[in-house]
Scaffold this motif. Sequence first.
Motif, PDB file in Angstrom:
ATOM      1  N   VAL A   1       0.921  -1.080  -0.005  1.00  0.00           N
ATOM      2  CA  VAL A   1      -0.019  -0.086   0.005  1.00  0.00           C
ATOM      3  C   VAL A   1       0.845   1.228  -0.070  1.00  0.00           C
ATOM      4  N   LEU A   2       1.776   1.282   0.841  1.00  0.00           N
ATOM      5  CA  LEU A   2       2.856   2.384   0.979  1.00  0.00           C
ATOM      6  C   LEU A   2       3.547   2.747  -0.220  1.00  0.00           C
ATOM      7  N   ALA A   3       3.923   1.676  -0.846  1.00  0.00           N
ATOM      8  CA  ALA A   3       4.839   1.935  -2.031  1.00  0.00           C
ATOM      9  C   ALA A   3       4.137   2.554  -3.025  1.00  0.00           C
ATOM     10  N   MET A   4       2.790   2.172  -3.012  1.00  0.00           N
ATOM     11  CA  MET A   4       2.106   2.527  -4.342  1.00  0.00           C
ATOM     12  C   MET A   4       1.866   4.216  -4.124  1.00  0.00           C
ATOM     13  N   HIS A   5       1.592   4.584  -2.736  1.00  0.00           N
ATOM     14  CA  HIS A   5       1.117   6.025  -2.358  1.00  0.00           C
ATOM     15  C   HIS A   5       2.293   6.725  -2.845  1.00  0.00           C
ATOM     16  N   ILE A   6       3.641   6.172  -2.165  1.00  0.00           N
ATOM     17  CA  ILE A   6       4.904   7.010  -2.476  1.00  0.00           C
ATOM     18  C   ILE A   6       5.179   7.349  -3.883  1.00  0.00           C
ATOM     19  N   HIS A   7       4.844   6.198  -4.868  1.00  0.00           N
ATOM     20  CA  HIS A   7       5.037   6.452  -6.321  1.00  0.00           C
ATOM     21  C   HIS A   7       4.211   7.327  -6.846  1.00  0.00           C
ATOM     22  N   ASP A   8       2.990   7.342  -6.396  1.00  0.00           N
ATOM     23  CA  ASP A   8       2.066   8.311  -7.015  1.00  0.00           C
ATOM     24  C   ASP A   8       2.271   9.779  -6.578  1.00  0.00           C
ATOM     25  N   ARG A   9       2.884   9.862  -5.150  1.00  0.00           N
ATOM     26  CA  ARG A   9       3.169  11.036  -4.943  1.00  0.00           C
ATOM     27  C   ARG A   9       4.398  11.604  -5.496  1.00  0.00           C
ATOM     28  N   VAL A  10       5.486  10.896  -5.779  1.00  0.00           N
ATOM     29  CA  VAL A  10       6.478  11.251  -6.638  1.00  0.00           C
ATOM     30  C   VAL A  10       6.051  11.588  -7.968  1.00  0.00           C
ATOM     31  N   LEU A  11       5.154  11.123  -8.752  1.00  0.00           N
ATOM     32  CA  LEU A  11       4.864  11.107  -9.972  1.00  0.00           C
ATOM     33  C   LEU A  11       4.099  12.817  -9.853  1.00  0.00           C
ATOM     34  N   CYS A  12       3.472  13.107  -8.876  1.00  0.00           N
ATOM     35  CA  CYS A  12       2.738  14.372  -8.766  1.00  0.00           C
ATOM     36  C   CYS A  12       3.720  15.428  -8.669  1.00  0.00           C
ATOM     37  N   ILE A  13       4.621  15.385  -7.800  1.00  0.00           N
ATOM     38  CA  ILE A  13       5.602  16.370  -7.700  1.00  0.00           C
ATOM     39  C   ILE A  13       6.637  16.592  -8.705  1.00  0.00           C
ATOM     40  N   GLU A  14       6.654  15.605  -9.535  1.00  0.00           N
ATOM     41  CA  GLU A  14       7.533  15.542 -10.616  1.00  0.00           C
ATOM     42  C   GLU A  14       7.006  16.246 -11.906  1.00  0.00           C
ATOM     43  N   GLY A  15       5.424  16.481 -11.717  1.00  0.00           N
ATOM     44  CA  GLY A  15       4.904  16.883 -12.893  1.00  0.00           C
ATOM     45  C   GLY A  15       4.269  15.875 -13.893  1.00  0.00           C
ATOM     46  N   GLN A  16       4.262  14.836 -13.407  1.00  0.00           N
ATOM     47  CA  GLN A  16       3.648  13.646 -14.190  1.00  0.00           C
ATOM     48  C   GLN A  16       2.124  13.641 -14.026  1.00  0.00           C
ATOM     49  N   ALA A  17       1.257  14.063 -14.965  1.00  0.00           N
ATOM     50  CA  ALA A  17      -0.093  14.007 -14.766  1.00  0.00           C
ATOM     51  C   ALA A  17      -0.790  12.494 -14.559  1.00  0.00           C
ATOM     52  N   SER A  18      -1.440  12.620 -13.437  1.00  0.00           N
ATOM     53  CA  SER A  18      -2.030  11.399 -13.028  1.00  0.00           C
ATOM     54  C   SER A  18      -3.338  10.974 -13.650  1.00  0.00           C
ATOM     55  N   GLU A  19      -3.672   9.661 -13.979  1.00  0.00           N
ATOM     56  CA  GLU A  19      -4.885   9.037 -14.572  1.00  0.00           C
ATOM     57  C   GLU A  19      -5.846   9.132 -13.429  1.00  0.00           C
ATOM     58  N   PRO A  20      -7.358   8.729 -13.960  1.00  0.00           N
ATOM     59  CA  PRO A  20      -8.369   8.511 -12.888  1.00  0.00           C
ATOM     60  C   PRO A  20      -7.871   7.271 -11.960  1.00  0.00           C
ATOM     61  N   ALA A  21      -8.249   7.557 -10.741  1.00  0.00           N
ATOM     62  CA  ALA A  21      -7.859   6.450  -9.636  1.00  0.00           C
ATOM     63  C   ALA A  21      -8.241   5.134 -10.095  1.00  0.00           C
ATOM     64  N   SER A  22      -7.359   4.215  -9.637  1.00  0.00           N
ATOM     65  CA  SER A  22      -7.626   2.814 -10.064  1.00  0.00           C
ATOM     66  C   SER A  22      -7.514   2.093  -8.592  1.00  0.00           C
ATOM     67  N   LEU A  23      -8.608   1.553  -8.070  1.00  0.00           N
ATOM     68  CA  LEU A  23      -8.756   1.060  -6.652  1.00  0.00           C
ATOM     69  C   LEU A  23      -8.515  -0.595  -6.960  1.00  0.00           C
ATOM     70  N   SER A  24      -7.787  -1.317  -5.789  1.00  0.00           N
ATOM     71  CA  SER A  24      -7.699  -2.361  -5.942  1.00  0.00           C
ATOM     72  C   SER A  24      -9.071  -3.091  -5.750  1.00  0.00           C
ATOM     73  N   PRO A  25      -9.219  -4.552  -5.981  1.00  0.00           N
ATOM     74  CA  PRO A  25     -10.392  -5.276  -5.636  1.00  0.00           C
ATOM     75  C   PRO A  25     -10.929  -5.120  -4.213  1.00  0.00           C
ATOM     76  N   ARG A  26      -9.793  -5.239  -3.327  1.00  0.00           N
ATOM     77  CA  ARG A  26     -10.153  -5.350  -2.066  1.00  0.00           C
ATOM     78  C   ARG A  26     -10.777  -3.666  -1.568  1.00  0.00           C
ATOM     79  N   GLU A  27     -10.072  -2.830  -2.163  1.00  0.00           N
ATOM     80  CA  GLU A  27     -10.470  -1.507  -1.863  1.00  0.00           C
ATOM     81  C   GLU A  27     -11.972  -1.214  -2.281  1.00  0.00           C
ATOM     82  N   LEU A  28     -12.491  -1.622  -3.510  1.00  0.00           N
ATOM     83  CA  LEU A  28     -13.601  -1.680  -3.790  1.00  0.00           C
ATOM     84  C   LEU A  28     -14.453  -2.249  -3.063  1.00  0.00           C
ATOM     85  N   GLU A  29     -14.133  -3.412  -2.863  1.00  0.00           N
ATOM     86  CA  GLU A  29     -15.049  -4.223  -1.972  1.00  0.00           C
ATOM     87  C   GLU A  29     -15.389  -3.349  -0.703  1.00  0.00           C
TER      88      GLU A  29
END
Length: 245
Positions: free
Chosen positions: A159-187
Motif C-alpha cells: 500500500v505504502l509503495a504505491m502511494h509514495i510512487h503516486d506522490r513522486v509522480l505528482c511532484i515531478e509533474g507527471q499527470a495522473s490518470e483517474p484513480a484505480s482502486l484494488s479489488p479489496r478497496e472496492l469491496e
Amino acid sequence: MEKIADSDLMGALSKISDIVDQNSTIRFLKDVASRYALNTIAYFAVGVVGQNETDPYLAVTYPPEWVEHYKKRQYVDVDPVVRLGFRRMLPLDWDEFGKPTGRLKTFFGEAGEFGIGRRGLTVPVHGRCGDRALFSVTSDLSARDWASAKLLYMRDFQVLAMHIHDRVLCIEGQASEPASLSPRELECLQWIAEGKTAWECAVILCLSQHTVRCYLESARHKLHATSNTHAVSIAHRAGLLFGPL
C-alpha cells in the motif's frame, strides 16, 4: 522483535502529503524506517518525467558512503534486486536469491558493512505510463522474527509503495490518470456504500478491522477524499461502484 503498532501504516499514509521534493522523500522514508524498526529503506524509480534510465529517481536512507561505493563499483550490474525486481509483479523476499557466491557475495558482504540489513523485501510498482519503481526495506531480524514480520511488511508496504510512487509522480509533474482502486478497496467501499461499518465489513470479508480500515484509508487517499462518505460519493460518480451487492 519489537511489536509494530496497528497505527503505523495509518500514520505513515497521513504524512504522504509532506513529500514535496527528493529531500522530503528521504525524510519520509527515515520516518517509516523508524516506525517499523528497519535498518534501511530505498525507493528507486525509472520512467518518471524528467528522469531517465541512467539518472533514475532515487531516495534512500543508506549512508552516502554506501551510495558512492555502490556507484563506483558498478554494483547495479550485479544487484539482484534491480535485475529481478522490475520483472516481478509480487513482493520479492531476498531469501529467494539463495546463498551468494563470487562478486554477489562480495556485494552483500560490503553492504552489510555499511549497515544494510542481511534480510530484505522489495515491493515492485508498475505505473500506468511505463513508470516503474522498487521499494526495498532491510532488517537484521532473526529468521524466525523475519518470517513473522514479513507478513506485516508485505501487507503494509504494498500500500505504502504505491502511494509514495503516486506522490513522486505528482511532484515531478507527471499527470495522473483517474484513480484505480484494488479489488479489496472496492469491496470495502462497496459495503460502506451499503451502510456497513468497518467492523461489519471485516466480518463479511473475513479480514481484521484494522486491515479494512487500511484499505479504506488507501481508497480515500487515491480518491482525494476527506471521509468514507466522500470517497463513496467520488467512486459512484467515477462509475467505480455499482448497485447493491
